[in-house]
Design an enzyme around this catalytic site. Structure first.
Site, PDB file in Angstrom:
ATOM      1  N   ASP A 250      84.634  72.402   8.813  1.00 20.66           N
ATOM      2  CA  ASP A 250      85.495  71.917   9.906  1.00 20.66           C
ATOM      3  C   ASP A 250      86.951  72.294   9.569  1.00 20.66           C
ATOM      4  O   ASP A 250      87.233  72.808   8.493  1.00 20.66           O
ATOM      5  CB  ASP A 250      85.304  70.414  10.120  1.00 20.66           C
ATOM      6  N   SER A 251      87.852  72.006  10.507  1.00 22.09           N
ATOM      7  CA  SER A 251      89.245  72.434  10.312  1.00 22.09           C
ATOM      8  C   SER A 251      90.015  71.501   9.399  1.00 22.09           C
ATOM      9  O   SER A 251      91.062  71.839   8.894  1.00 22.09           O
ATOM     10  CB  SER A 251      89.937  72.461  11.665  1.00 22.09           C
TER      11      SER A 251
ATOM     12  N   GLY B 207      91.280  68.746  10.525  1.00 21.73           N
ATOM     13  CA  GLY B 207      92.133  67.949  11.411  1.00 21.73           C
ATOM     14  C   GLY B 207      91.555  66.587  11.749  1.00 21.73           C
ATOM     15  O   GLY B 207      92.245  65.576  11.695  1.00 21.73           O
ATOM     16  N   PHE B 208      90.260  66.552  12.055  1.00 23.41           N
ATOM     17  CA  PHE B 208      89.625  65.295  12.461  1.00 23.41           C
ATOM     18  C   PHE B 208      89.693  64.267  11.330  1.00 23.41           C
ATOM     19  O   PHE B 208      90.052  63.109  11.540  1.00 23.41           O
ATOM     20  CB  PHE B 208      88.167  65.547  12.862  1.00 23.41           C
TER      21      PHE B 208
ATOM     22  N   ASP C 205      75.843  68.169  14.651  1.00 21.26           N
ATOM     23  CA  ASP C 205      76.049  67.646  13.299  1.00 21.26           C
ATOM     24  C   ASP C 205      76.386  66.171  13.415  1.00 21.26           C
ATOM     25  O   ASP C 205      76.897  65.721  14.445  1.00 21.26           O
ATOM     26  CB  ASP C 205      77.240  68.342  12.620  1.00 21.26           C
TER      27      ASP C 205
ATOM     28  N   CYS D   3      54.707  61.976   8.528  1.00 19.89           N
ATOM     29  CA  CYS D   3      55.807  62.773   7.964  1.00 19.89           C
ATOM     30  C   CYS D   3      55.325  63.476   6.696  1.00 19.89           C
ATOM     31  O   CYS D   3      54.596  62.894   5.903  1.00 19.89           O
ATOM     32  CB  CYS D   3      57.005  61.875   7.660  1.00 19.89           C
TER      33      CYS D   3
ATOM     34  N   CYS E 277      57.442  64.820   4.354  1.00 21.11           N
ATOM     35  CA  CYS E 277      58.543  64.973   3.397  1.00 21.11           C
ATOM     36  C   CYS E 277      58.112  64.459   2.021  1.00 21.11           C
ATOM     37  O   CYS E 277      57.127  63.726   1.903  1.00 21.11           O
ATOM     38  CB  CYS E 277      59.783  64.232   3.898  1.00 21.11           C
TER      39      CYS E 277
ATOM     40  N   CYS F 109      57.649  60.558   1.801  1.00 24.53           N
ATOM     41  CA  CYS F 109      56.432  60.017   2.430  1.00 24.53           C
ATOM     42  C   CYS F 109      55.175  60.493   1.709  1.00 24.53           C
ATOM     43  O   CYS F 109      54.152  59.821   1.735  1.00 24.53           O
ATOM     44  CB  CYS F 109      56.393  60.405   3.904  1.00 24.53           C
TER      45      CYS F 109
ATOM     46  N   HIS G  39      64.065  61.602   3.474  1.00 23.29           N
ATOM     47  CA  HIS G  39      63.186  61.383   4.630  1.00 23.29           C
ATOM     48  C   HIS G  39      63.965  61.547   5.945  1.00 23.29           C
ATOM     49  O   HIS G  39      63.481  62.199   6.872  1.00 23.29           O
ATOM     50  CB  HIS G  39      62.532  59.997   4.577  1.00 23.29           C
TER      51      HIS G  39
HETATM   52 ZN   LIG Z   1      59.199  61.254   5.349  1.00 23.88          ZN
END
Ligand SMILES: [Zn+2]
Length: 476
Positions: free
Chosen positions: A179-180, A182-183, A353, A391, A393, A396, A421
């Site tokens: 990002d820049s 700025g935020f 994002d 899931c 992952c 899990c 997860h």
């Molecule tokens: Zn998971």
């Protein structure tokens, strides 16, 4: 005589070690250890790293999505060709939903191809909170965010440039978006002041006054070497009304031109413009008209997702995608709730994002297709199921809700497990969305997703119902 002899031997040995090339330069002959040597001295197995099988989903996490995806070997070859082309960004539209404004694209960036729609996890100082670079790679993440404000302050762009940019510093081989700054500055630093020159603020580390100008922001992002850089924009609260909104919109256009002029690496780094204009239709349109006249590689929709009414939010999103060029990527900043992702894909956005999945994990909230599980609650103390039985992952695969519940009482590892997860959930959701667009059944996907997420139709958020109706999807 003895001295001359010794000198001759030293010179001879130096010449043998570094033979002189034809052009007269000394060159050292080195052989790369491409093969393991067996004790007998014969060549063994090739130890060079093998190229991944899939360009966009080289991961164990989502085998079925790989099968259904568009990355056949023929496609991979053309993606690789496009990667080596001169332009640092190519967008190929793979499929467009015939009902909504959704599309599935291959976004080809300097470090790898990205399948869109895509969710990009957010890092801060070169790390993702609660997850390592290795784990992120294993989950199939192709692009993540680096935070220019934090990295620019500490460890600083000079050090990162010495480490071959942020990719080298993190040892992350895929794409990065920065990002820049700025935020972060406006939201984190109390004493910041915006002038035409840039954003002035006092460093929270040593109290020194610093000016973040469009040129300075691009200079830092050039040092970081990100694949996508964001322009510095004049950030205001999304709920603000009145003349300041118009001032910020016009200033963001002027700052975009300064950022374009300041970019030292247009052949390697892509600069995205950020559409501003608050919640005012005329100002948004004016900003879109102006900014789309600049030949930037991509566009972000900014100034939203900051506490405004959801009805205002989706109308600004759809207005923006209506006016953005079809052949360039569209990035909706700061959006990451699962329902918002699905609706905004339907409105025509490609990239998202948000800190939400990692932040909510730290509070013990695990994302599931039917909402979320508060793992810290006592109801999970004796529950031996994984967070989500469907899931795939690592969390899990290995751990139960009961184990994670117990771990939250004593160890920060619980946060890491839930973070993994939650990121896996977001990435899998976006791959499922993509697959449904490619297979021409995105409207049906939306119906199933909403039915699973909400126990009954009267619990559907009104804004989501209206937003989807605007793109021809009437929720059942
Ligand atoms: Zn998971």
């Amino acid at each position: 005589m003895l001295f001359t002899l010794i000198l001759f031997r030293v010179l001879l040995s130096a010449l043998t070690k570094y033979p002189v090339s034809r052009k007269g330069r000394k060159t050292r002959k080195t052989k790369l250890p491409l093969h393991k040597h067996t004790p007998s001295g014969k060549r063994g197995d090739d130890i060079r790293p093998k190229p991944p099988l899939h360009v966009t989903c080289s991961t164990w996490l989502l085998p079925e999505s790989c099968e259904a995806d568009v990355n056949t070997s023929e496609n991979i070859m053309s993606l690789k060709k496009a990667l080596s082309a001169a332009s640092p960004l190519t967008l190929r539209i793979v499929a467009e939903c015939p009902v909504t404004k959704a599309r599935a694209c291959d976004l080809i960036l300097p470090h790898s191809a990205v399948s869109t729609p895509v969710f990009m996890p957010v890092g801060t100082q070169g790390t993702m909170k609660g997850i390592t670079v290795d784990q992120l790679e294993g989950l199939g993440c192709q692009i993540c965010l680096g935070n220019t404000y934090h990295l620019g302050m500490r460890p600083g762009p000079d050090l990162i440039e010495k480490a071959n940019g942020l990719h080298g510093f993190m040892n992350w081989k895929r794409n990065l978006l920065t990002d820049s700054g700025g935020f972060q500055m406006v939201s984190l630093v109390k004493l910041s002041e915006v002038t035409e020159e840039g954003v002035k603020f006092k460093s929270p580390y040593d109290g020194k006054e610093i000016l973040l100008s469009p040129e300075k922001s691009i200079d830092i992002q050039n040092s970081l070497g990100s694949d996508i850089m964001m322009q510095l924009d004049d950030v205001i609260s999304s709920t603000l009304k009145g003349p300041r909104v118009e001032e910020a919109m016009h200033r963001s256009i002027r700052w975009l031109d300064r950022c374009i002029a300041a970019n030292k690496n247009p052949d390697k780094q892509n600069l995205f413009a950020i559409i501003q204009g608050g919640l005012n239709v005329e100002l948004r349109k004016a900003c879109l008209d102006e900014m789309t006249q600049r030949d930037v590689p991509g566009f972000a929709i900014g100034g939203l997702s900051g506490g405004e009414e959801k009805n205002d939010f989706w109308r600004m999103v759809t207005l923006s995608t209506d006016h953005l060029p079809r052949e360039k990527p569209r990035y909706l900043m700061g959006v990451g709730y699962p329902v918002d992702l699905v609706v905004c894909v339907a409105l025509g956005c490609d990239m998202f994002d948000c800190v939400f999945p990692t932040r909510t994990a730290r509070f013990g909230s695990a994302l599931v297709p039917w909402g979320s599980l508060q793992i810290k609650h006592n109801q999970y103390a004796k529950d031996f199921q994984p967070i989500d039985p469907d899931c795939q992952c690592p969390t899990c695969f290995r751990h139960s809700r009961a184990y994670l519940h117990a771990l939250f009482k004593s160890d920060t590892a619980a946060t890491h497990h839930v973070t993994i997860h939650n990121i896996a959930y977001q990435l899998t959701l976006m791959l499922s969305v993509r697959r449904s667009i490619v297979e021409g059944r995105f409207p049906e996907f939306i119906q199933t997703f909403m039915k699973r997420m909400f126990p009954s139709r009267d619990q559907y958020p009104g804004w989501a119902v209206d937003a989807l109706a605007s793109v021809n999807v009437t929720l059942e």
